[in-house]
Design a protein around this motif. Structure first.
Motif, PDB file in Angstrom:
ATOM      1  N   PRO A 140      16.663  34.299   3.180  1.00  0.00           N
ATOM      2  CA  PRO A 140      15.755  34.952   4.139  1.00  0.00           C
ATOM      3  C   PRO A 140      15.893  34.465   5.573  1.00  0.00           C
ATOM      4  O   PRO A 140      15.642  35.229   6.518  1.00  0.00           O
ATOM      5  N   ASP A 141      16.285  33.207   5.779  1.00  0.00           N
ATOM      6  CA  ASP A 141      16.424  32.691   7.146  1.00  0.00           C
ATOM      7  C   ASP A 141      17.778  33.021   7.764  1.00  0.00           C
ATOM      8  O   ASP A 141      18.079  32.596   8.881  1.00  0.00           O
ATOM      9  N   GLY A 142      18.606  33.800   7.028  1.00  0.00           N
ATOM     10  CA  GLY A 142      19.909  34.188   7.543  1.00  0.00           C
ATOM     11  C   GLY A 142      21.040  33.258   7.150  1.00  0.00           C
ATOM     12  O   GLY A 142      22.214  33.591   7.338  1.00  0.00           O
ATOM     13  N   SER A 143      20.713  32.092   6.628  1.00  0.00           N
ATOM     14  CA  SER A 143      21.759  31.161   6.194  1.00  0.00           C
ATOM     15  C   SER A 143      22.414  31.685   4.911  1.00  0.00           C
ATOM     16  O   SER A 143      21.852  32.524   4.206  1.00  0.00           O
ATOM     17  N   GLN A 144      23.591  31.171   4.617  1.00  0.00           N
ATOM     18  CA  GLN A 144      24.333  31.637   3.450  1.00  0.00           C
ATOM     19  C   GLN A 144      24.769  30.461   2.589  1.00  0.00           C
ATOM     20  O   GLN A 144      25.028  29.360   3.084  1.00  0.00           O
ATOM     21  N   LYS A 145      24.841  30.736   1.294  1.00  0.00           N
ATOM     22  CA  LYS A 145      25.386  29.776   0.337  1.00  0.00           C
ATOM     23  C   LYS A 145      26.450  30.485  -0.487  1.00  0.00           C
ATOM     24  O   LYS A 145      26.221  31.585  -0.984  1.00  0.00           O
ATOM     25  N   SER A 146      27.610  29.844  -0.630  1.00  0.00           N
ATOM     26  CA  SER A 146      28.697  30.416  -1.416  1.00  0.00           C
ATOM     27  C   SER A 146      28.915  29.577  -2.667  1.00  0.00           C
ATOM     28  O   SER A 146      28.767  28.344  -2.655  1.00  0.00           O
ATOM     29  N   PHE A 147      29.258  30.247  -3.749  1.00  0.00           N
ATOM     30  CA  PHE A 147      29.482  29.586  -5.032  1.00  0.00           C
ATOM     31  C   PHE A 147      30.824  30.047  -5.598  1.00  0.00           C
ATOM     32  O   PHE A 147      31.247  31.181  -5.363  1.00  0.00           O
ATOM     33  N   ASP A 148      31.490  29.165  -6.344  1.00  0.00           N
ATOM     34  CA  ASP A 148      32.810  29.495  -6.870  1.00  0.00           C
ATOM     35  C   ASP A 148      32.768  30.174  -8.229  1.00  0.00           C
ATOM     36  O   ASP A 148      33.810  30.416  -8.848  1.00  0.00           O
ATOM     37  N   SER A 193      21.640  39.554  -0.901  1.00  0.00           N
ATOM     38  CA  SER A 193      20.555  38.798  -0.271  1.00  0.00           C
ATOM     39  C   SER A 193      19.635  38.307  -1.378  1.00  0.00           C
ATOM     40  O   SER A 193      19.470  38.971  -2.411  1.00  0.00           O
ATOM     41  N   LEU A 194      19.060  37.146  -1.181  1.00  0.00           N
ATOM     42  CA  LEU A 194      18.205  36.541  -2.205  1.00  0.00           C
ATOM     43  C   LEU A 194      17.005  35.863  -1.567  1.00  0.00           C
ATOM     44  O   LEU A 194      17.139  35.104  -0.605  1.00  0.00           O
ATOM     45  N   ALA A 195      15.829  36.159  -2.124  1.00  0.00           N
ATOM     46  CA  ALA A 195      14.603  35.454  -1.747  1.00  0.00           C
ATOM     47  C   ALA A 195      13.984  34.891  -3.020  1.00  0.00           C
ATOM     48  O   ALA A 195      13.869  35.603  -4.023  1.00  0.00           O
ATOM     49  N   ILE A 196      13.621  33.643  -3.012  1.00  0.00           N
ATOM     50  CA  ILE A 196      12.975  33.008  -4.163  1.00  0.00           C
ATOM     51  C   ILE A 196      11.473  33.237  -4.063  1.00  0.00           C
ATOM     52  O   ILE A 196      10.862  32.988  -3.026  1.00  0.00           O
ATOM     53  N   VAL A 197      10.872  33.720  -5.141  1.00  0.00           N
ATOM     54  CA  VAL A 197       9.441  34.006  -5.173  1.00  0.00           C
ATOM     55  C   VAL A 197       8.682  32.788  -5.693  1.00  0.00           C
ATOM     56  O   VAL A 197       8.981  32.276  -6.776  1.00  0.00           O
ATOM     57  N   THR A 198       7.723  32.318  -4.914  1.00  0.00           N
ATOM     58  CA  THR A 198       6.836  31.234  -5.329  1.00  0.00           C
ATOM     59  C   THR A 198       5.391  31.722  -5.217  1.00  0.00           C
ATOM     60  O   THR A 198       5.125  32.815  -4.710  1.00  0.00           O
ATOM     61  N   ILE A 238      16.423  40.173  -5.386  1.00  0.00           N
ATOM     62  CA  ILE A 238      17.844  40.331  -5.119  1.00  0.00           C
ATOM     63  C   ILE A 238      18.031  41.670  -4.428  1.00  0.00           C
ATOM     64  O   ILE A 238      17.715  42.719  -5.009  1.00  0.00           O
ATOM     65  N   ASP A 239      18.504  41.632  -3.193  1.00  0.00           N
ATOM     66  CA  ASP A 239      18.622  42.852  -2.385  1.00  0.00           C
ATOM     67  C   ASP A 239      17.312  43.642  -2.395  1.00  0.00           C
ATOM     68  O   ASP A 239      17.305  44.871  -2.493  1.00  0.00           O
ATOM     69  N   GLY A 240      16.190  42.907  -2.353  1.00  0.00           N
ATOM     70  CA  GLY A 240      14.869  43.522  -2.278  1.00  0.00           C
ATOM     71  C   GLY A 240      14.252  43.892  -3.602  1.00  0.00           C
ATOM     72  O   GLY A 240      13.095  44.321  -3.645  1.00  0.00           O
ATOM     73  N   GLU A 241      14.980  43.721  -4.715  1.00  0.00           N
ATOM     74  CA  GLU A 241      14.453  44.092  -6.033  1.00  0.00           C
ATOM     75  C   GLU A 241      13.935  42.854  -6.753  1.00  0.00           C
ATOM     76  O   GLU A 241      14.652  41.859  -6.896  1.00  0.00           O
TER      77      GLU A 241
END
Length: 232
Positions: free
Chosen positions: A7-15, A56-61, A40-43
């Motif tokens: 959400p803050d625009g930062s990115q994380k990449s995974f292999d 895009s990913l937002a974690i729900v708390t 995930i992408d708003g869903e």
């Protein structure tokens, strides 16, 4: 290798593919502990959802950044509580209580169900139902999602002899663009479906061992995350 935008625009990449929980844990242990689900992408999705593509990913708390109750968190809690209530009612009243829909609402949750002739649900059962709800929450069983192709999924529901769930499955297939129809005699006509067309189920615990339900989800990670719920 998925690249995930936060959400803050930062990115994380995974292999390799990762679950939304894995991403939360990579951000920080406190976030992983507080996480109830994700978008995930708003869903809105389960925290266990595996991510294998850029998104895009937002974690729900429970709380938003401005310390307000997150409506997505309430949705997850209430939807999960509806499952727990349904399990408790079937434990107290009987497995022959047939379930239909169990959605969350703006003020709580409910579950439409058919009580067989000769049985009833009334306020005299509330103490026993609420006691069982509290037990299920204390057991802290995981909400485990699994999917079946349309044919074995419908076969499973027919074996359970719940016409309401069969009808729900037909509607779910129709929503995915599959020609499906439930006839008055309970039989179902379904066109051949692509392999990626699935019916989803949630087991409150282990599939095939614990209580489960046809459901599109999503849910909180486990019953213990609900905290408390009561029939009023």
């Amino acid at each position: 290798m998925p690249t995930i935008t936060l959400p803050d625009g930062s990115q994380k990449s995974f292999d390799k593919p990762v679950s939304a929980y894995d991403v939360a844990a990579a951000i920080g242990p406190r976030l992983a502990q507080a996480a109830l689900g994700c978008k995930i992408d708003g869903e809105l999705r389960d925290l266990s959802t595996v991510i294998d593509r850029d998104c895009s990913l937002a974690i729900v708390t429970e709380k938003t950044r401005d310390k307000k109750t997150d409506p997505d968190a309430l949705f997850l809690m209430r939807h999960s509580a509806a499952h727990v209530m349904a399990e408790a009612i079937q434990d107290v009243i009987g497995k022959d209580v047939l379930l239909a829909y169990g959605p969350p609402t703006e003020t709580g949750f409910f579950y439409d169900m058919h009580v067989p002739e000769g049985k009833k649900i009334s306020t005299e059962h509330f103490d026993a139902i609420n006691k069982r709800i509290a037990e299920i929450i204390k057991e802290d069983r995981r909400f485990n999602r699994y999917e079946l192709a349309s044919s074995p999924g419908l076969d499973k529901l027919r074996m359970e002899q719940n016409k309401y769930k069969v009808d729900n499955a037909v509607r779910a297939l129709q929503a995915q663009g599959i020609a499906a129809e439930m006839h008055d005699d309970g039989s179902v006509a379904v066109a051949e479906a692509p392999a990626d067309v699935k019916l989803s189920f949630y087991a409150t615990g282990e599939p095939g061992r614990n209580w489960e339900d046809l459901c599109r989800g999503p849910h909180v990670p486990s019953t213990g995350r609900i905290g408390a719920a009561r029939v009023l």
